[in-house]
Design a protein around this motif. Structure first.
Motif, PDB file in Angstrom:
ATOM      1  N   UNK A   1       0.741  -1.263  -0.007  1.00 51.71           N
ATOM      2  CA  UNK A   1       0.144  -0.062  -0.050  1.00 51.71           C
ATOM      3  C   UNK A   1       0.832   1.076   0.107  1.00 51.71           C
ATOM      4  N   UNK A   2       0.349   2.368  -0.213  1.00 53.55           N
ATOM      5  CA  UNK A   2       0.880   3.719  -0.180  1.00 53.55           C
ATOM      6  C   UNK A   2       1.866   3.943   1.034  1.00 53.55           C
ATOM      7  N   UNK A   3       2.986   4.202   1.007  1.00 53.63           N
ATOM      8  CA  UNK A   3       3.747   4.399   2.160  1.00 53.63           C
ATOM      9  C   UNK A   3       4.340   3.118   2.585  1.00 53.63           C
ATOM     10  N   UNK A   4       4.285   1.806   2.041  1.00 51.35           N
ATOM     11  CA  UNK A   4       4.472   0.569   2.740  1.00 51.35           C
ATOM     12  C   UNK A   4       6.217   0.498   2.547  1.00 51.35           C
ATOM     13  N   UNK A   5       6.746  -0.604   3.160  1.00 51.45           N
ATOM     14  CA  UNK A   5       8.042  -0.822   3.215  1.00 51.45           C
ATOM     15  C   UNK A   5       8.211  -1.945   2.482  1.00 51.45           C
ATOM     16  N   UNK A   6       9.481  -2.240   1.961  1.00 52.13           N
ATOM     17  CA  UNK A   6       9.911  -3.463   1.411  1.00 52.13           C
ATOM     18  C   UNK A   6      11.268  -3.582   2.164  1.00 52.13           C
ATOM     19  N   UNK A   7      11.693  -5.047   2.512  1.00 49.57           N
ATOM     20  CA  UNK A   7      12.628  -5.356   3.022  1.00 49.57           C
ATOM     21  C   UNK A   7      13.225  -6.656   2.194  1.00 49.57           C
ATOM     22  N   UNK A   8      14.516  -6.460   2.081  1.00 48.37           N
ATOM     23  CA  UNK A   8      15.063  -8.048   1.571  1.00 48.37           C
ATOM     24  C   UNK A   8      16.746  -7.943   2.128  1.00 48.37           C
ATOM     25  N   UNK A   9      17.036  -9.067   2.712  1.00 46.88           N
ATOM     26  CA  UNK A   9      18.516  -9.603   2.797  1.00 46.88           C
ATOM     27  C   UNK A   9      18.498 -10.778   2.385  1.00 46.88           C
ATOM     28  N   UNK A  10      19.674 -10.643   1.585  1.00 50.56           N
ATOM     29  CA  UNK A  10      19.995 -12.005   0.767  1.00 50.56           C
ATOM     30  C   UNK A  10      21.641 -12.244   0.696  1.00 50.56           C
ATOM     31  N   UNK A  11      22.015 -13.210   0.296  1.00 54.27           N
ATOM     32  CA  UNK A  11      23.297 -13.784  -0.093  1.00 54.27           C
ATOM     33  C   UNK A  11      23.840 -12.517  -1.172  1.00 54.27           C
TER      34      UNK A  11
ATOM     35  N   UNK B   1      29.733 -15.582  -6.653  1.00 54.35           N
ATOM     36  CA  UNK B   1      30.573 -15.622  -7.672  1.00 54.35           C
ATOM     37  C   UNK B   1      32.061 -16.370  -7.093  1.00 54.35           C
ATOM     38  N   UNK B   2      31.919 -16.870  -5.854  1.00 50.98           N
ATOM     39  CA  UNK B   2      33.223 -17.406  -5.411  1.00 50.98           C
ATOM     40  C   UNK B   2      32.846 -18.729  -5.312  1.00 50.98           C
ATOM     41  N   UNK B   3      33.914 -19.544  -5.728  1.00 56.47           N
ATOM     42  CA  UNK B   3      34.148 -21.127  -5.647  1.00 56.47           C
ATOM     43  C   UNK B   3      34.094 -21.390  -4.210  1.00 56.47           C
ATOM     44  N   UNK B   4      33.027 -22.011  -3.703  1.00 55.65           N
ATOM     45  CA  UNK B   4      32.776 -22.212  -2.374  1.00 55.65           C
ATOM     46  C   UNK B   4      34.046 -23.395  -1.793  1.00 55.65           C
ATOM     47  N   UNK B   5      34.510 -24.404  -2.905  1.00 53.18           N
ATOM     48  CA  UNK B   5      35.192 -25.353  -2.449  1.00 53.18           C
ATOM     49  C   UNK B   5      36.769 -25.079  -2.660  1.00 53.18           C
ATOM     50  N   UNK B   6      37.117 -23.890  -3.028  1.00 49.87           N
ATOM     51  CA  UNK B   6      38.464 -23.562  -3.225  1.00 49.87           C
ATOM     52  C   UNK B   6      39.264 -23.523  -2.045  1.00 49.87           C
ATOM     53  N   UNK B   7      40.584 -23.522  -2.130  1.00 50.33           N
ATOM     54  CA  UNK B   7      41.442 -23.251  -0.925  1.00 50.33           C
ATOM     55  C   UNK B   7      41.495 -21.791  -0.479  1.00 50.33           C
TER      56      UNK B   7
ATOM     57  N   UNK C   1      29.320 -13.046 -12.098  1.00 48.95           N
ATOM     58  CA  UNK C   1      28.648 -12.055 -11.028  1.00 48.95           C
ATOM     59  C   UNK C   1      27.600 -11.732 -11.877  1.00 48.95           C
ATOM     60  N   UNK C   2      28.082 -11.302 -13.223  1.00 52.62           N
ATOM     61  CA  UNK C   2      26.825 -10.758 -14.027  1.00 52.62           C
ATOM     62  C   UNK C   2      25.862 -11.705 -14.624  1.00 52.62           C
ATOM     63  N   UNK C   3      24.714 -11.502 -14.652  1.00 51.86           N
ATOM     64  CA  UNK C   3      23.754 -12.551 -15.219  1.00 51.86           C
ATOM     65  C   UNK C   3      23.714 -12.237 -16.829  1.00 51.86           C
TER      66      UNK C   3
ATOM     67  N   UNK D   1      19.320 -21.600 -11.156  1.00 44.51           N
ATOM     68  CA  UNK D   1      19.443 -20.550 -10.477  1.00 44.51           C
ATOM     69  C   UNK D   1      20.213 -19.227 -11.423  1.00 44.51           C
ATOM     70  N   UNK D   2      19.882 -17.924 -10.932  1.00 43.23           N
ATOM     71  CA  UNK D   2      20.371 -17.106 -11.900  1.00 43.23           C
ATOM     72  C   UNK D   2      21.042 -15.827 -11.005  1.00 43.23           C
ATOM     73  N   UNK D   3      22.034 -15.378 -11.649  1.00 47.07           N
ATOM     74  CA  UNK D   3      23.109 -14.495 -11.256  1.00 47.07           C
ATOM     75  C   UNK D   3      22.280 -13.156 -11.323  1.00 47.07           C
TER      76      UNK D   3
END
Length: 283
Positions: A159-169, A175-181, A189-191, A217-219
């Motif tokens: 509604x008018x004046x309403x708020x949106x909140x997002x916290x995300x990865x 973009x980082x290799x989660x298994x790299x040393x 990084x760019x989709x 999933x999408x970048x």
């Protein structure tokens, strides 16, 4: 785990992703610490963090008395925590199993909530009414191909004046290799509109495995996320980036207050999450 680019269409990707998320429900019912909610004063850690960030932008610094729509609510633990904080809540998700779990939990806890099964990109048409707050957190928009359409749903629900909140990865984290040393870039990084195809039997919580391991999933770079909200007519009030994340993105991460982080020597090198608070203009 493997990753490759795919030109799969949204309807097909959505159906495959939903099978994966259906499989996650019983695993997450065990891994989420649902029994903690038996304490009537308990709020999830995600909600405690998010309410602290939202407080300065809310009437009387609280969600109490507000109509809140939680997009991509999964099994509802955060949704019901918002209700415990005094909000009138509507949870939206595309997984029937997740919403059934959420409804059962709400009934057991004696908390009233409305649950709507729909694709988040069709939320405005599926959900009744308008809201003081549209909330989404965490691990959400990487599952969506079209942020302009997503932002239009958010704006349409407010509604008018309403708020949106997002916290995300943070897109930089993804973009980082989660298994790299070390901290090593591997993923885009760019989709470019194409999905990233993943095959992974695990989930981000618990030790079980899923039968349907493939997901899409999408970048989305941070600029696209912000500009989609601006393009939908919302006013950006605050943008933050943080060094912790609520799940262990990489085995190298260490547990810290509020979640997980890179080893201390690397903690200042890359953000783990972003937070955006926005407002729909009006009275």
């Amino acid at each position: 785990m493997s990753d490759s680019r795919s030109a799969i269409d949204w309807d097909s990707a959505r159906a495959i992703n939903r099978e994966n998320w259906e499989d996650r429900v019983p695993l997450h019912e065990k891994a989420y610490g649902i029994s903690d909610l038996d304490d009537p004063n308990h709020l999830t850690g995600v909600i405690r963090t998010d309410l602290a960030a939202l407080g300065p932008f809310l009437p009387d610094s609280t969600v109490a008395g507000l109509d809140v729509c939680h997009l991509q609510c999964h099994i509802g633990t955060d949704t019901l925590s918002l209700a415990r904080a005094g909000a009138r809540v509507t949870g939206v998700d595309f997984s029937p199993a997740a919403l059934a779990s959420a409804a059962n939990l709400a009934e057991r806890l004696g908390i009233h909530a409305v649950w709507v099964e729909t694709d988040v990109l069709e939320a405005r048409a599926a959900v009744d009414g308008f809201f003081d707050l549209v909330y989404t957190s965490i691990g959400t928009i990487n599952w969506l191909p079209d942020l302009q359409r997503w932002a239009a749903q958010v704006a349409g629900l407010l509604r008018a004046g309403g708020m949106f909140y997002i916290r995300d990865g943070h897109p930089a984290l993804y973009a980082i290799d989660e298994h790299a040393d070390g901290l090593q870039l591997r993923y885009p990084y760019f989709g470019n509109g194409e999905a990233q195809q993943w095959d992974d039997e695990s989930t981000y919580a618990g030790d079980g495995t899923v039968a349907h391991s493939r997901t899409y999933q999408w970048a989305h770079p941070l600029s696209d996320i912000i500009n989609s909200l601006v393009g939908a007519g919302l006013q950006i009030l605050r943008v933050d980036e943080d060094k912790t994340i609520p799940w262990r993105f990489s085995p190298r991460m260490v547990e810290v207050p509020g979640g997980f982080a890179w080893p201390e020597s690397e903690r200042d090198l890359v953000p783990c999450t972003f937070t955006i608070i926005a407002r729909k203009p009006g009275v």
